[in-house]
Each structure stands twice: as C-alpha cells, then as structure tokens.
Design a protein around this motif. Structure first.
Motif, PDB file in Angstrom:
ATOM      1  N   LEU A  23      -8.361  -2.498  -7.900  1.00  8.25           N
ATOM      2  CA  LEU A  23      -7.788  -2.614  -6.558  1.00  8.25           C
ATOM      3  C   LEU A  23      -8.666  -1.916  -5.525  1.00  8.25           C
ATOM      4  N   ARG A  44      -5.088  -7.504   4.446  1.00  7.85           N
ATOM      5  CA  ARG A  44      -3.694  -7.612   4.002  1.00  7.85           C
ATOM      6  C   ARG A  44      -3.571  -7.179   2.541  1.00  7.85           C
ATOM      7  N   MET A  45      -2.492  -6.466   2.252  1.00  9.02           N
ATOM      8  CA  MET A  45      -2.253  -5.984   0.890  1.00  9.02           C
ATOM      9  C   MET A  45      -2.176  -7.146  -0.092  1.00  9.02           C
ATOM     10  N   VAL A  46      -1.553  -8.237   0.317  1.00 15.63           N
ATOM     11  CA  VAL A  46      -1.408  -9.375  -0.584  1.00 15.63           C
ATOM     12  C   VAL A  46      -2.777  -9.947  -0.956  1.00 15.63           C
ATOM     13  N   ASP A  47      -3.724  -9.929  -0.008  1.00 16.99           N
ATOM     14  CA  ASP A  47      -5.064 -10.439  -0.287  1.00 16.99           C
ATOM     15  C   ASP A  47      -5.832  -9.501  -1.215  1.00 16.99           C
ATOM     16  N   ALA A  82      -4.476  -7.524  -3.472  1.00 22.82           N
ATOM     17  CA  ALA A  82      -3.880  -7.698  -4.799  1.00 22.82           C
ATOM     18  C   ALA A  82      -4.392  -8.974  -5.454  1.00 22.82           C
ATOM     19  N   SER A 137      -0.447  -8.146  -9.231  1.00 26.27           N
ATOM     20  CA  SER A 137       0.637  -8.443  -8.301  1.00 26.27           C
ATOM     21  C   SER A 137       0.635  -7.463  -7.136  1.00 26.27           C
ATOM     22  N   ARG A 138       1.243  -7.887  -6.040  1.00 23.71           N
ATOM     23  CA  ARG A 138       1.373  -6.992  -4.888  1.00 23.71           C
ATOM     24  C   ARG A 138       2.209  -5.778  -5.263  1.00 23.71           C
ATOM     25  N   GLN A 139       3.189  -5.958  -6.149  1.00 25.86           N
ATOM     26  CA  GLN A 139       4.016  -4.834  -6.578  1.00 25.86           C
ATOM     27  C   GLN A 139       3.175  -3.787  -7.305  1.00 25.86           C
ATOM     28  N   LEU A 169       0.074  -3.168  -6.745  1.00 27.84           N
ATOM     29  CA  LEU A 169      -0.672  -2.476  -5.687  1.00 27.84           C
ATOM     30  C   LEU A 169       0.183  -1.402  -5.043  1.00 27.84           C
ATOM     31  N   TYR A 170       1.418  -1.740  -4.708  1.00 30.42           N
ATOM     32  CA  TYR A 170       2.301  -0.752  -4.083  1.00 30.42           C
ATOM     33  C   TYR A 170       2.674   0.361  -5.065  1.00 30.42           C
ATOM     34  N   LYS A 196      -0.303   0.722   2.497  1.00 34.24           N
ATOM     35  CA  LYS A 196      -1.670   0.408   2.903  1.00 34.24           C
ATOM     36  C   LYS A 196      -2.418   1.684   3.276  1.00 34.24           C
TER      37      LYS A 196
END
Length: 200
Positions: free
Chosen positions: A8, A25-28, A30, A36-38, A40-41, A47
């Motif tokens: 990441l 963007r976080m989604v990008d 990930a 998954s975005r989850q 990453l979080y 962010k």
C-alpha cells in the motif's frame, strides 16, 4: 499484514509522484495495491495516516542514504570534507528526484503531501546532520573494503557537514537551470573543501 502495508505504501508513493496528494483517492491506492479499501483503512486509519506513514518511510530512507553515502566515502579513505561532500551530493540528487524529500527540505508543500510537524525543514536538517555524523563515526570504527583516514575529529566532521548541507540546500531551494546535477554537485564538493581548508 506487513506485506499489505508495504504494498500500500508503494502504491501511494507511485500515486503521489504523478499527481497532487489532494486528488489521490484511497480507493485507487487500494486497487493499485491489489487489496480492499477496508484493508487500507485497517492499516492506516485514514488518508492522513497513510500520508504520514509514507512520508516517514521516504524520509527514513533518505536519511539512511545520506549517512551511507558519507560512510562509503569514509571507507574509501576520503578526508572529512570529501565524506561530507558526498553526503551533501546525495541530498541534492535525492531532493531533485524525490518530490516528498524536496517538499520536506524546502517547506514548499503546496498540495503534494501532508507532512507531519516533526518533518519541518529545520528539524529534518538537524536529523540529517546527526545521522551523517553518526554514520561517519561508525564507518571509521568498522572498516569495510578499504583504508580509513586516521584522525577523524568529530568537530571537524560536524563543521564539514554543516557547510556541505547548507550549500546543498541552497541548490535545492534555488536549483540551477538545466537537466544535470553534476555541476552543482561539483560546486558543493569544492565549497566544502575550500571552507574546511580555510578553517583548519
């Protein structure tokens, strides 16, 4: 998940090299890392947490690289001025190629990256100074692959690197026009050696 964390950070690093942090963007990130975005979080919380972790990693690598450049020059038998000039040249080259380092050294953040407070330019310069001097002392104690110059004095080394760092930073803040680094790097080397000789 250490592997996911590093992947990441790699993805975020690629992203911030090509566009402002404000539009990353976080989604990008990930998706580029293949998680998954989850995930990453879970790793970074936000962010801002991702940005802080990325800056920490890049600047730690930067500090290690400067110390390594000085230590390698020391192990090759260079005098303190030459060792510190090698570290100053590393600073100059890295600031030119690594946006996060350039932003951290100059304080010209714009929208490139949210920098933690402790990486303010003055604090980073102090950390750089201490890391290089410590690296030189360690290199003098542990020879690797070459003769070492005797008589390294900590005061002389600190004086040499202070000069080299300030000269290198002047070229970071106000770079010469042109694609190459060799001319300013050569000037850094000349100035450090000349000023140290004058003070001796």
């Amino acid at each position: 998940m250490p592997a996911a964390r590093e992947t990441l950070l790699d993805a975020a690093h690629v992203a911030v090299r090509s566009r402002p942090w404000s539009v990353v963007r976080m989604v990008d990130v990930a998706a580029a890392a293949g998680v998954s975005r989850q995930t990453l979080y879970n790793e970074f919380g936000s962010k801002e947490g991702l940005g802080a972790a990325l800056v920490e990693r890049v600047l730690e690598d930067f500090l290690d690289g400067a110390a390594r450049a000085a230590a390698e020059a020391c192990r090759s038998g260079h005098a303190p001025a030459g060792c510190c000039a090698a570290a100053a040249q590393w600073v100059l080259r890295t600031a030119r190629t690594e946006p996060i380092v350039g932003a951290a050294l100059t304080g010209c953040l714009e929208t490139r990256m949210p920098l933690p407070t402790r990486t303010a330019p003055g604090k980073l310069a102090a950390a750089l100074h201490g890391r290089v001097v410590s690296g030189l002392e360690e290199a003098r104690r542990v020879p690797v692959g070459g003769p070492l110059r005797e008589g390294f004095d900590r005061g002389e080394v600190e004086r040499a690197y202070e000069v080299g760092l300030r000269v290198a930073l002047s070229y970071v803040v106000a770079p010469l026009q042109g694609p190459g680094d060799e001319e300013p790097c050569g000037r850094v080397d000349e100035v450090v050696r000349a000023l140290l000789a004058h003070q001796a």
